[in-house]
Design an enzyme around this catalytic site. Sequence first.
Site, PDB file in Angstrom:
ATOM      1  N   HIS A 179      -6.639  -8.057   9.416  1.00  0.00           N
ATOM      2  CA  HIS A 179      -5.277  -8.487   9.747  1.00  0.00           C
ATOM      3  C   HIS A 179      -4.353  -8.390   8.528  1.00  0.00           C
ATOM      4  CE1 HIS A 179      -2.119 -10.845  11.727  1.00  0.00           C
ATOM      5  NE2 HIS A 179      -1.925 -11.353  10.525  1.00  0.00           N
ATOM      6  N   HIS A 224      -0.084  -6.455   5.151  1.00  0.00           N
ATOM      7  CA  HIS A 224       0.625  -6.978   3.982  1.00  0.00           C
ATOM      8  C   HIS A 224       0.174  -6.347   2.660  1.00  0.00           C
ATOM      9  CE1 HIS A 224       2.008  -9.933   6.841  1.00  0.00           C
ATOM     10  NE2 HIS A 224       0.786 -10.364   7.054  1.00  0.00           N
ATOM     11  N   LYS A 255       6.754  -3.008  13.128  1.00  0.00           N
ATOM     12  CA  LYS A 255       6.539  -4.247  12.374  1.00  0.00           C
ATOM     13  C   LYS A 255       7.937  -4.671  11.935  1.00  0.00           C
ATOM     14  CE  LYS A 255       4.307  -7.521  10.202  1.00  0.00           C
ATOM     15  NZ  LYS A 255       3.464  -8.519  10.849  1.00  0.00           N
TER      16      LYS A 255
END
Length: 374
Positions: free
Chosen positions: A257, A273, A314
Amino acid sequence: MRLSLTLVICMCLLSSVLGNTSLCANRCLIAYDNTLPCQCNDACPNYGNCCSDFFSVGCDTAATSSCYDRCLVPYDAALPCQCNDQCSSFGNCCSDFNNANCPSVHSGGSGGALTLTEFAEDLWSSDTNRISSSRYSYNRGTYISNTGDKVDRSSGDLFTYFDQSILNGATFAPFYDLLDNYITSEGVAESFTAAENAEIDTFLDAIFATTVMGKTTSYLMAEGLVTSESDLRSKMETMWFSSYKRQTSGDSSGFEHCFLGEWKSSTAVNGFHNWIQFYKEENEGDINYFGYVEEANPNLISLQFSWGSSSRVKTITSMMFGASPEFEMAMFTTCFLKHKNARCNFTLDGSSVAIQTYDMSSNTNQVGSAYFAV
Ligand SMILES: *[C@@H]1O[C@H](CO)[C@@H](O)[C@H](O)[C@H]1NC(C)=O
Ligand SMILES: *[C@@H]1O[C@H](CO)[C@@H](O)[C@H](O)[C@H]1NC(C)=O
């Protein structure tokens, strides 16, 4: 005449106290200082900016026989002397243990543990694997004022240059090897081959060999959050690498994730990220960069992009350019263990930053998300 003689004597005294800054004599391991003509820290051989006498005065071996910048680093049998808080009782402290101020570092300087900011700043200066901005460049493109519009406002890529040798780095190479081990879509269970599980071990071996993870172990032990290095490693295996359910059993994990990201649906992206993953996916033609929302020190950006298809957007994520995998793993892990489901506030390189973490469910110690709140 008298005045200039005094001046000369003063300058001589000063240079004999501080050492000649064009030389390493009496200056081994002194922190990087860009105002000086050459360096004597243990990273200078990699950067090619050591003073000429670096090797002849023994700075290359000083790092292992000195406590300079090694206070709190856990016991390591491979080293000739130690700097942890038990070396006094075992009689194996390095000779400069007291001069390097290890006793006051161990007591937090004022009798308490290190603050989160003291720890984070120390980690920042210890991260010798962080990538210098000369090895990549980017064009932040157009400012996005409304992330809900989801419009590509930047014609070019984010990355305009990326030194491929970054991916050969001691911790970057095993990190990069993990990036093709996952199924991007949520709703499809992951399965891992023996070789892929071995890659996770190799990655953890590599990061646990760094000073950054050594200091993290000591800090978390001092905070009472882990009992040993092997305890921290086993907690990190659960936190980051054990599978859990987002849409179907075993389709996700903290590592997938946060560091890779996932396709949540045909219109949404979850997580994502990490700057190396962004470079990889953009380089492979799978990302369309839309624009940036904010930039912040040090090296942080929040941005918008689409991934895999132009409609899967995103809307906003953050990442830190140049970050080493061990630095992000260390800070995210620390914030998760200390301030789970909250913002963890500290400074890095003098700038205020925050990391937000979430757990996956209240009864598991698995990371649901962790990112720099930009
Ligand atoms: C410092 O060392 C450099 C290089 O050996 C020398 O040229 C210089 O004169 C020295 N400076 C002082 C103040 O001794
Ligand atoms: C961090 O700062 C924010 C305010 O910006 C505050 O809401 C939060 O509670 C702080 N976190 C902790 C763990 O104190």
